[in-house]
Design an enzyme around this catalytic site. Structure first.
Site, PDB file in Angstrom:
ATOM      1  N   GLN A  37       0.822  -1.221   0.000  1.00 39.46           N
ATOM      2  CA  GLN A  37       0.000   0.000   0.000  1.00 39.46           C
ATOM      3  C   GLN A  37       0.849   1.262   0.000  1.00 39.46           C
ATOM      4  OE1 GLN A  37      -3.037   0.730   3.044  1.00 39.46           O
ATOM      5  NE2 GLN A  37      -3.970  -1.230   2.592  1.00 39.46           N
ATOM      6  N   PRO A  91      -5.366  -6.189   5.116  1.00 39.69           N
ATOM      7  CA  PRO A  91      -5.982  -7.034   4.081  1.00 39.69           C
ATOM      8  C   PRO A  91      -5.171  -8.327   3.931  1.00 39.69           C
ATOM      9  CG  PRO A  91      -5.458  -4.822   3.232  1.00 39.69           C
ATOM     10  CD  PRO A  91      -4.819  -4.939   4.580  1.00 39.69           C
ATOM     11  N   ASP A 144     -10.809   2.944   1.699  1.00 33.87           N
ATOM     12  CA  ASP A 144      -9.689   3.843   2.014  1.00 33.87           C
ATOM     13  C   ASP A 144      -8.480   3.597   1.124  1.00 33.87           C
ATOM     14  OD1 ASP A 144      -7.457   2.310   4.039  1.00 33.87           O
ATOM     15  OD2 ASP A 144      -9.409   1.363   3.869  1.00 33.87           O
ATOM     16  N   GLN A 145      -8.365   2.362   0.563  1.00 34.95           N
ATOM     17  CA  GLN A 145      -7.206   2.051  -0.273  1.00 34.95           C
ATOM     18  C   GLN A 145      -7.247   2.792  -1.615  1.00 34.95           C
ATOM     19  OE1 GLN A 145      -5.800  -2.155  -0.260  1.00 34.95           O
ATOM     20  NE2 GLN A 145      -7.579  -2.559   1.015  1.00 34.95           N
ATOM     21  N   HIS A 170     -10.863   5.115   8.605  1.00 36.80           N
ATOM     22  CA  HIS A 170      -9.663   5.008   7.764  1.00 36.80           C
ATOM     23  C   HIS A 170      -9.797   5.889   6.515  1.00 36.80           C
ATOM     24  CE1 HIS A 170      -7.892   1.307   9.676  1.00 36.80           C
ATOM     25  NE2 HIS A 170      -6.804   1.886   9.218  1.00 36.80           N
TER      26      HIS A 170
END
Length: 365
Positions: free
Chosen positions: A104, A131, A297-298, A320
């Site tokens: 990430q 994750p 949020d990613q 997040h």
């Protein structure tokens, strides 16, 4: 006091490692010197853990930057980025720290490198509070590639809590710019599939139990779809240590992917693991969004970097996501708006996250 350092308060909002990931990645991309104080102030063990330190070190190495305060337990760092270069980089948490979280932080940076990159990420592949690698490959990858880039993710070895020992190799080429995404149509669920896994000393029966329990749970809500959750035993040469877990993915008519996942641990009944994953999936399907709560949020950092307006329909905005938006706006020229959709079914808690991206251009290409 360096006048031009951007000051980040690592203790506000979500108050965890995510603030560090978003702000150091953007610092690296934008060439902004950074100071982060009160790192993980909201956590029971504040300061840098091996996981976060490895993330900072890979960013430092990617752009030949300078990192001060980079040791375990440190609550303040300063970072001065250099120029992002491609090539091979290794990050090893030496613990079960998540390889997915390392990915990430590094991925946005290597997209704007001068040449292709290969990232060797070592640690936990299926770890708590992050994750699972299966989620990264089955959900995150196909959706994030809509920003108009591709990457290859090769799972060399899986690693579990507590010792880690997993390894994933990410290969990607740089892009000139990112395209915005428009994920506003959920469509209808067309397929439900997944994998329930055991590794090491655990019998395959546990995987079968997790799978069967998840199917039973989903069946109560969704009766007319074939549900295919494969029970698997990870080959011994492809897994380090002992672990178990499950991921269940729903695919929709418009190409949306939403998931629920859960990990087994000592003393936790395997039926419970399966039911937990199924319930998370069903909850994600109920809110009517096009992304699940883990993906929300990613996507923020990519929306902020893209050129043009991105729109994503989601369920309730997670802390997040609010945190990622806050720091993306603080560091870039991107502008986010979150609108609650009232005109839809009032029983649904649905939002549109809209972003006017900054239009980051790769100076190297």
């Amino acid at each position: 006091m360096d006048g031009d350092r951007v000051e980040i308060d690592g203790g506000i909002m979500e108050g965890g490692g995510q603030i560090l990931r978003v702000s150091t990645a953007l610092s690296c991309l934008l060439g902004l010197p950074l100071r982060v104080r009160r790192i993980r102030a909201g956590r029971s063990q504040p300061g840098l853990r091996p996981q976060h330190l490895s993330g900072l070190e890979i960013i430092r190495d990617l752009c030949e930057g300078k990192l001060e305060g980079g040791e375990i337990g440190s609550t303040e760092i300063t970072f001065t980025p250099g120029k992002i270069k491609g090539g091979t980089h290794i990050a090893d948490t030496k613990t079960a720290g998540s390889v997915c979280l390392l990915m990430q932080v590094a991925m946005p940076c290597v997209l704007f490198a001068a040449s292709p990159s290969e990232l060797h990420l070592k640690g936990g592949t299926n770890a708590e509070m992050a994750p699972q690698i299966d989620y990264t490959v089955m959900v995150f990858k196909p959706i994030v590639e809509k920003f108009n880039f591709t990457f290859n993710c090769d799972i060399k070895k899986r690693g579990y809590y507590p010792q880690g020992g997993g390894e994933v190799v990410i290969q990607m080429s740089p892009v000139k710019e990112l395209s915005p995404i428009n994920l506003t149509e959920r469509g209808t669920v067309t397929k439900i599939y997944g994998r329930a896994f055991v590794a090491g000393a655990l019998p395959i029966k546990l995987a079968k139990d997790m799978s069967a329990a998840a199917v039973r749970c989903i069946r109560k809500e969704i009766r007319d779809l074939y549900i295919n959750i494969q029970p698997v035993r990870e080959p011994d040469d492809q897994a380090f240590g002992t672990g178990s877990g499950i991921i269940v993915v729903a695919e929709t008519s418009t190409g949306c992917l939403l998931a629920g996942s859960s990990l087994g641990k000592r003393g936790k009944n395997s039926d419970k693991v399966g039911i937990e994953a199924a319930e998370i999936l069903l909850r994600n399907l109920k809110h009517g969004g096009t992304v699940d709560d883990s993906l929300q949020d990613q996507l923020i950092i990519f929306m902020a970097l893209a050129k043009g307006v991105s729109r994503v329909k989601s369920g309730p905005i997670t802390l997040h996501t609010q945190t990622a938006i806050h720091f993306a706006e603080q560091l870039t020229k991107a502008k986010f708006t979150v609108i609650k959709l009232e005109e839809e079914d009032p029983s649904k808690d649905t939002y549109i996250i809209e972003c006017q991206g900054m239009g980051m251009i790769n100076p190297n290409l």
